[in-house]
Design an enzyme around this catalytic site. Structure first.
Site, PDB file in Angstrom:
ATOM      1  N   ASN A   1     -12.450  -0.800  -0.723  1.00  0.00           N
ATOM      2  CA  ASN A   1     -11.799  -1.261   0.511  1.00  0.00           C
ATOM      3  C   ASN A   1     -12.542  -0.750   1.738  1.00  0.00           C
ATOM      4  OD1 ASN A   1      -9.277  -2.266   2.017  1.00  0.00           O
ATOM      5  ND2 ASN A   1      -9.438  -0.140   2.718  1.00  0.00           N
ATOM      6  N   GLU A   2     -12.926  -1.648   2.626  1.00  0.00           N
ATOM      7  CA  GLU A   2     -13.497  -1.303   3.942  1.00  0.00           C
ATOM      8  C   GLU A   2     -14.494  -0.138   3.880  1.00  0.00           C
ATOM      9  OE1 GLU A   2     -10.275  -0.855   6.803  1.00  0.00           O
ATOM     10  OE2 GLU A   2      -9.799  -2.991   6.684  1.00  0.00           O
TER      11      GLU A   2
ATOM     12  N   TYR B   1      -7.291  -8.087  11.910  1.00  0.00           N
ATOM     13  CA  TYR B   1      -6.061  -7.697  12.600  1.00  0.00           C
ATOM     14  C   TYR B   1      -6.188  -8.102  14.052  1.00  0.00           C
ATOM     15  CZ  TYR B   1      -4.765  -4.985   8.503  1.00  0.00           C
ATOM     16  OH  TYR B   1      -4.415  -4.617   7.233  1.00  0.00           O
TER      17      TYR B   1
ATOM     18  N   GLU C   1       0.855  -1.190   0.000  1.00  0.00           N
ATOM     19  CA  GLU C   1       0.000   0.000   0.000  1.00  0.00           C
ATOM     20  C   GLU C   1       0.887   1.235   0.000  1.00  0.00           C
ATOM     21  OE1 GLU C   1      -2.901   0.182   3.187  1.00  0.00           O
ATOM     22  OE2 GLU C   1      -3.745   2.049   2.412  1.00  0.00           O
TER      23      GLU C   1
ATOM     24  N   GLN D   1       1.355  -6.107   5.637  1.00  0.00           N
ATOM     25  CA  GLN D   1       1.744  -5.810   4.281  1.00  0.00           C
ATOM     26  C   GLN D   1       3.147  -6.364   4.065  1.00  0.00           C
ATOM     27  OE1 GLN D   1       1.055  -1.640   3.400  1.00  0.00           O
ATOM     28  NE2 GLN D   1      -0.992  -1.696   4.312  1.00  0.00           N
TER      29      GLN D   1
ATOM     30  N   GLU E   1      -6.661  -8.845   3.885  1.00  0.00           N
ATOM     31  CA  GLU E   1      -5.778  -8.176   4.858  1.00  0.00           C
ATOM     32  C   GLU E   1      -5.837  -8.996   6.137  1.00  0.00           C
ATOM     33  OE1 GLU E   1      -6.172  -3.950   5.574  1.00  0.00           O
ATOM     34  OE2 GLU E   1      -6.695  -3.597   3.467  1.00  0.00           O
TER      35      GLU E   1
ATOM     36  N   ASN F   1      -6.777   1.648   2.710  1.00  0.00           N
ATOM     37  CA  ASN F   1      -7.436   2.943   2.799  1.00  0.00           C
ATOM     38  C   ASN F   1      -7.001   3.874   1.672  1.00  0.00           C
ATOM     39  OD1 ASN F   1      -8.536   1.949   5.157  1.00  0.00           O
ATOM     40  ND2 ASN F   1      -7.087   2.990   6.498  1.00  0.00           N
TER      41      ASN F   1
HETATM   42  O1  AHR Z   1      -3.169  -2.351   6.333  1.00  0.00           O
HETATM   43  C1  AHR Z   1      -3.376  -1.120   6.951  1.00  0.00           C
HETATM   44  C2  AHR Z   1      -4.804  -0.633   6.812  1.00  0.00           C
HETATM   45  O2  AHR Z   1      -5.662  -1.469   7.532  1.00  0.00           O
HETATM   46  C3  AHR Z   1      -5.391  -0.646   5.432  1.00  0.00           C
HETATM   47  O3  AHR Z   1      -5.069   0.490   4.704  1.00  0.00           O
HETATM   48  C4  AHR Z   1      -6.862  -0.694   5.690  1.00  0.00           C
HETATM   49  O4  AHR Z   1      -7.578  -1.361   4.687  1.00  0.00           O
HETATM   50  C5  AHR Z   1      -6.969  -1.370   7.034  1.00  0.00           C
HETATM   51  O5  AHR Z   1      -7.738  -0.642   7.911  1.00  0.00           O
END
Ligand code: AHR
Length: 528
Positions: free
Chosen positions: A219-220, A285, A74, A381, A331, A119
Site C-alpha cells: 500500500n502506498e 482523496y 482498515e 472506508q 481508495e 497504511n
Molecule cells: O484511508 C485512509 C488512509 O489513506 C489509508 O490508510 C492510506 O492508504 C491512505 O493514505
C-alpha cells in the site's frame, strides 16, 4: 493519500506533525475557508441554460465491472473495532458483528471488500491475527498509533465478507513484511496441501480453502508516511519477487500492483511487473468547502485515470501479454476535514454533506465512463472512518455519501454508453460542467439508466434528452438524492436531511425534456 500536489503538501505538513504527536493541522484557517466558499458560491449562483444529452445505443463504451462498487475496511479508529465488530455490544450477533451496521452495509451491495489497510497493512503481521482470540498478541500499530488487539484477523474478515456477500481483497505487507509472509498468507487462505499454514487454517475450523482471488502488493509504498517506503525501482523489484512467491503457492490469484502519484512511478513499476499483475492501483482523496473546487477535483480524478490509462497503454506495448492491466481505484473519497489525524479513538470521522454526495456520484459516473480501464474500485472506508455509515453504541446513521453508492449499485446497468453532454460550466472551469452524466444499459439493451448530477448550487437545470437506437416506454422511475442545501448533513440528531426519494414520471420518448433540481443526483430509469 491524495494524489494531487496539494495532497502531498498536506501530508508533509500534517504527516510530520502527526509523527511528532501533535493534533492534525487544518489545511487553512476556518475564516479563510469561509471567505473562499462565499466568493465561489456567489460566482456560481444564478441560472444555467438548458443542457443537451444525446444517447446513441451504437456508442457503447464497454462492460462495467461490478467491482467498482467495492469498499474498504482498515484497522483504523472505529472502522473495525467499535464499528463493524463489537464483541461486547448487545446489538452484535453471536460472532461479534454489529447487526445494524451489517444491515446498513448490505444496503450498498458491496461486491468486493479490501482489508486490512491502507497504511495499517504495511506493519501488519497476519500471523498475529489467527488462532484462539485470547491467545493473540496485542501489538502497537505504528501506522495509526493505536493498540491493535488482533481479535479481528483473517478468519473474521472472511466471515464478515460472507455475511456481507462481498468478495475478499487482501493487501499484503510490503513494508515490514517478507515475501515468505505473503506466500504463507496465500497458503493459509487458499491451499489444500498437507502443509503447516494450510493445516493451521483447517485446525482453526476452516477445512475448505477460502480461495481469495484478489491480493494487493503493498500500500502506498511511494510515500514517506508508509513503513518500508521505497522508490519506484526498489518497489518494482520487490513486487516482482512477492508476486512470484505468492503465485507459486496459488497460480490463480489476481494481483494489484501499487500505483503511485505520477507517470514516472507507474511507468517504472509497470515496466517491471506488467507481465505478472492484473491491476495497478490509484488512490484519490479530494474535498474542500469550495463547491467549484470540489467538483474540479472530481474532474482531476478522471484526468488522473486517463493519465494512468495512457501509461498502461505504453507499458502494454512493450509486453507480449494479451490481458491488459486494469486500474484499481482501491481508495477514493472526500477526506480533508479530519486530514491525517492519528492516535485517538475518533480518527478520520468526516461528516459529509450533500456536496460530498454529489462528488461521490460524479466519481461513480467517471468509473462508468472509464469502464474499459477502471475494473475495480474501493471507497475508503465503510464505517466511521471517512465512511458512508456512522455508528455509535445505540445505532447507525447513513451519511449523505451512502445514497449514491446505494442507487448506483442498485439501478445502473452493466454496459456503459458514451453520451454527448452539453452543459454550462462552473465559472472559469471549462472542463467542469454543472451537469455530470453517465448512461448505462444492460446486455439486452432493454433498460436505460441515466445518472445525472446537477452540481449547480442554486439552479434547476433542464436538459433536452435525445435517444437513438432505443424506444423507451412513456413512463419510468426517478430516484433523487437531495436536501435543503449543499451543506446539509445527516447526523444522529438529524439523520434524514439528505435521502433518496423515488417517484414515477411520464413523458419519456426518443426526445424529451427533463428538469434536474439544483444540487441533486437523479437516477432516471426507462424500459424499452
Ligand atoms: O484511508 C485512509 C488512509 O489513506 C489509508 O490508510 C492510506 O492508504 C491512505 O493514505
Amino acid at each position: 493519500m491524495r494524489d494531487v500536489d496539494s495532497g502531498r503538501r498536506g501530508f508533509l505538513k500534517n504527516g510530520i506533525t502527526a509523527v511528532l504527536g501533535a493534533a492534525a493541522v487544518p489545511l487553512s484557517p476556518p475564516s479563510l475557508r469561509w471567505i473562499e466558499n462565499t466568493i465561489q458560491e456567489s460566482a456560481a449562483a444564478g441560472s444555467a441554460s438548458a443542457a443537451r444529452i444525446k444517447i446513441d445505443f451504437d456508442r457503447r463504451i464497454g462492460t462495467i465491472d461490478r467491482k467498482i462498487y467495492g469498499n474498504f475496511i482498515e484497522h483504523l479508529g472505529r472502522c473495525i473495532y467499535d464499528g463493524i465488530y463489537d464483541e461486547k455490544s448487545s446489538l452484535s450477533d453471536s460472532d461479534g458483528f454489529r447487526k445494524d451496521v451489517l444491515e446498513a452495509a448490505r444496503g450498498i451491495h458491496v461486491p468486493l471488500l479490501r482489508w486490512p489497510g491502507g497504511n495499517f497493512s504495511s506493519g501488519y503481521n497476519w500471523k498475529d491475527g489467527v488462532g484462539p482470540k485470547d491467545a493473540r498478541p496485542r501489538r502497537w500499530d505504528t501506522a495509526w498509533q493505536e493498540e491493535e488487539p488482533n481479535r479481528f484477523g483473517t478468519d473474521e474478515f472472511i466471515q464478515y465478507c460472507r455475511k456481507l456477500g462481498a468478495e475478499p481483497y487482501i493487501t499484503v505487507n510490503m513494508g515490514t513484511g517478507t515475501m515468505q509472509d505473503a506466500a504463507d498468507w496465500v497458503e493459509y487462505c487458499n491451499a489444500t496441501t498437507d502443509t503447516s499454514w494450510a493445516n493451521l487454517r483447517k485446525k482453526n475450523g476452516h477445512p475448505e480453502p477460502y480461495n481469495i482471488k484478489h491480493w494487493g502488493l503493498g500500500n502506498e509504498i511511494y510515500g514517506g508516511w508508509q513503513a518500508g517506503h521505497k522508490d519506484a525501482a526498489g518497489y518494482a523489484a520487490d513486487a516482482l519477487e512477492f508476486a512470484k512467491m505468492m503465485r507459486w503457492v496459488d497460480p490463480s490469484i489476481q494481483l494489484v500492483a501499487c500505483g503511485g502519484p505520477g507517470v514516472e512511478w507507474n511507468m517504472t513499476v509497470l515496466e517491471r511487473v506488467a507481465n505478472i499483475v492484473d491491476y495497478i492501483s490509484l488512490h484519490h482523496y479530494g474535498g474542500t468547502l469550495d463547491t467549484a473546487k470540489e467538483f474540479a477535483d472530481a474532474t482531476a480524478m478522471e484526468k488522473q485515470i486517463g493519465v494512468l490509462d495512457a501509461v498502461i497503454t505504453a507499458a502494454m506495448a512493450r509486453t507480449q501479454k494479451k490481458e491488459r492491466v486494469g486500474i484499481a481505484v482501491d481508495e477514493w473519497n472526500i477526506w480533508f476535514r479530519s486530514w491525517f489525524q492519528r492516535g485517538n479513538n475518533h480518527m478520520l470521522e468526516e461528516v459529509y454533506n450533500l456536496r460530498d454526495a454529489l462528488w461521490v456520484a460524479t466519481g461513480l459516473n467517471a468509473f462508468h465512463r472509464n469502464c474499459r480501464t477502471v475494473k475495480l474500485a474501493d471507497m475508503a472506508q465503510l464505517v466511521n472512518v471517512i465512511a458512508p455509515i456512522m455508528s455509535n453504541s445505540t445505532g447507525v446513521v447513513l451519511q449523505t455519501t451512502y445514497y449514491p453508492l446505494k442507487l448506483y449499485s442498485e439501478h445502473c446497468g452493466n454496459v456503459a454508453l458514451d453520451a454527448l453532454v452539453r452543459s454550462d460550466t462552473f465559472p472559469d472551469l471549462p472542463e467542469t460542467p454543472y451537469l455530470d452524466v453517465s448512461v448505462t444499459t444492460d446486455d439486452a439493451n432493454q433498460k436505460l439508466t441515466l445518472a445525472i448530477v446537477n452540481r449547480h448550487p442554486t439552479a434547476d437545470i433542464s436538459a433536452d434528452i435525445a435517444i437513438a437506437g432505443f424506444k423507451p416506454q412513456n413512463s419510468g422511475e426517478i430516484f433523487e438524492i437531495n436536501g435543503p442545501s449543499l451543506d446539509a448533513t445527516n447526523t444522529f440528531e438529524a439523520p434524514n436531511q439528505v435521502t433518496a426519494k423515488r417517484r414515477t414520471f411520464s413523458g419519456a420518448g426518443p426526445a424529451f425534456r427533463q428538469t434536474f433540481a439544483a444540487h441533486s443526483v437523479t437516477v432516471l430509469k426507462l424500459q424499452a
